[in-house]
Enzyme design. Structure first.
Site, short mmCIF file in Angstrom:
data_model
loop_
_atom_site.label_atom_id
_atom_site.label_comp_id
_atom_site.label_asym_id
_atom_site.label_seq_id
_atom_site.Cartn_x
_atom_site.Cartn_y
_atom_site.Cartn_z
CE LYS A 79 31.66 -38.68 19.42
NZ LYS A 79 32.69 -39.10 18.44
CE1 TYR A 133 25.97 -24.04 22.35
CE2 TYR A 133 23.80 -23.12 22.80
CZ TYR A 133 25.18 -23.02 22.88
OH TYR A 133 25.76 -21.94 23.50
NE ARG A 174 27.42 -16.76 17.72
CZ ARG A 174 28.24 -16.83 18.77
NH1 ARG A 174 27.75 -16.78 19.99
NH2 ARG A 174 29.54 -16.94 18.59
N1 UDP Z 1 18.94 -14.22 12.45
C1 UDP Z 1 18.55 -13.47 11.35
N2 UDP Z 1 19.47 -13.30 10.35
C2 UDP Z 1 20.73 -13.81 10.39
C3 UDP Z 1 21.12 -14.57 11.52
C4 UDP Z 1 20.19 -14.76 12.53
O1 UDP Z 1 17.43 -12.97 11.29
O2 UDP Z 1 21.50 -13.58 9.44
C5 UDP Z 1 17.96 -14.38 13.55
C6 UDP Z 1 17.74 -15.83 14.00
O3 UDP Z 1 16.76 -16.46 13.22
C7 UDP Z 1 17.31 -15.61 15.44
C8 UDP Z 1 18.08 -14.38 15.88
O4 UDP Z 1 18.47 -13.72 14.67
O5 UDP Z 1 15.94 -15.34 15.51
C9 UDP Z 1 19.33 -14.70 16.69
O6 UDP Z 1 20.05 -15.68 15.99
P1 UDP Z 1 21.52 -16.13 16.37
O7 UDP Z 1 21.93 -17.15 15.37
O8 UDP Z 1 22.40 -14.95 16.53
O9 UDP Z 1 21.41 -16.79 17.81
P2 UDP Z 1 20.27 -17.57 18.62
O10 UDP Z 1 19.76 -16.59 19.59
O11 UDP Z 1 19.19 -18.02 17.68
O12 UDP Z 1 20.99 -18.71 19.23
#
Ligand code: UDP
Length: 299
Positions: A79, A133, A174
């Site tokens: 939304k 997203y 993240r």
């Molecule tokens: N990731 C990870 N451990 C965490 C959080 C994220 O290994 O505690 C990995 C996630 O699977 C991805 C990368 O880090 O491959 C980046 O993830 P993020 O959620 O920061 O953002 P994205 O780029 O996926 O939107």
């Protein structure tokens, strides 16, 4: 958003901040809340917004950006990127304002081209857990270009790659904030998958600089333009840097890789360099050092 508000105030602008505070902490704007040129409207852009004042620029950053947060709020995320963007585009038309849209590298999905250039159309799963997203932001871009074609609205679209820095929420989810918090607490560092997936991390100050350059660029420049740091690292290497910089005793543990997690991501920023004269200068170690210092004050 709070970094952008601060920078705009420093440059002598009047700033109206609109936020529903779904995923951010009000303390991020505490230091500017007393500024006479700053005001806050608590509002969700999913609902129409009417403001009496003149407005000449609208930066639309409204949307959860962390996979954990947007998946928790999937329908609100769609939304925000459809109804919310229409509401803000309508406001821009009414006010005669320039409209800036924060889009994302996620429009490229799990990219089959590397590094990603703006003309690449992406590889997105339209029904997966990230789609709210990815497809939401793709639709937001479509809306911007349709308002431009139909109503000559001046639009500015940037695609943001992974960004980090102080003031990320402790529960953001993240990778950079997760790893730093885990390291500072000497808890296990959770790598999803085998850690060979890559990302390219941009320090927030440079991203905001890119926003302002784009917003104030020549009228005919609409984007989309990639903004990010082309320095590509594996998630495992990121974990190791954070352990080293924090002097942590955390061990690294491996968890399941989430569905549709992109394998590689790196921006081609030739267009930003050429059109905006923009390059992100902070090294990963320097940016991480600032971010670690911030998290030490809040944990
Ligand atoms: N990731 C990870 N451990 C965490 C959080 C994220 O290994 O505690 C990995 C996630 O699977 C991805 C990368 O880090 O491959 C980046 O993830 P993020 O959620 O920061 O953002 P994205 O780029 O996926 O939107």
């Amino acid at each position: 958003g709070s970094h952008l508000c601060k920078r705009l105030l420093e440059e002598g602008n009047r700033v109206i901040c609109v936020d529903n505070f779904l995923t951010c902490d009000r303390r991020n704007i505490e230091t500017i809340s007393g500024n006479e040129h700053f005001s806050v409207i608590e509002h969700d852009i999913i609902d129409p917004l009417f403001v009496d004042e003149e407005i000449d620029q609208i930066y639309n950053l409204a949307c959860p950006a962390s996979p954990v947060q947007y998946q928790k709020n999937a329908i609100r995320t769609i939304k925000a990127n459809t109804i919310g963007v229409i509401n803000m585009l309508g406001m821009a038309r009414l006010k005669g304002a320039r409209f800036f849209q924060a889009s994302t590298s996620e429009v490229y999905g799990d990219p089959l081209e590397h590094p990603q250039q703006e003309h690449y159309r992406g590889n997105v799963n339209p029904i997966g857990p990230r789609a709210c997203y990815d497809e939401g932001k793709r639709c937001a871009e479509t809306l911007c270009f349709d308002y431009h074609r139909s109503h000559q609205l001046p639009i500015k679209v940037v695609r943001i790659f992974n960004t980090y820095g102080p003031h990320m929420a402790v529960d953001d989810g993240r990778v950079v904030s997760n790893f730093i918090i885990q390291a500072l607490r000497n808890e296990p560092i959770t790598i999803y998958g085998d850690g060979s997936q890559t990302r390219s991390f941009c320090y927030v100050r440079y991203l905001v600089d890119g926003f302002i350059r784009m917003m104030n660029s020549e009228e005919s420049l609409h984007g989309p333009i990639n903004l990010g740091n082309p320095n590509e690292v594996t998630v495992k290497a990121l974990a190791e840097r954070i352990v080293a910089l924090t002097g942590s005793s955390s061990e690294i543990v491996y968890k399941e890789l989430p569905q549709d997690d992109p394998t590689r991501r790196k921006p081609d920023i030739s267009v930003a360099k050429e059109k905006l004269g923009w390059t992100p200068e902070v090294s990963l170690d320097e940016g991480l050092t600032h971010t670690i210092a911030y998290f030490k004050t809040v944990l």
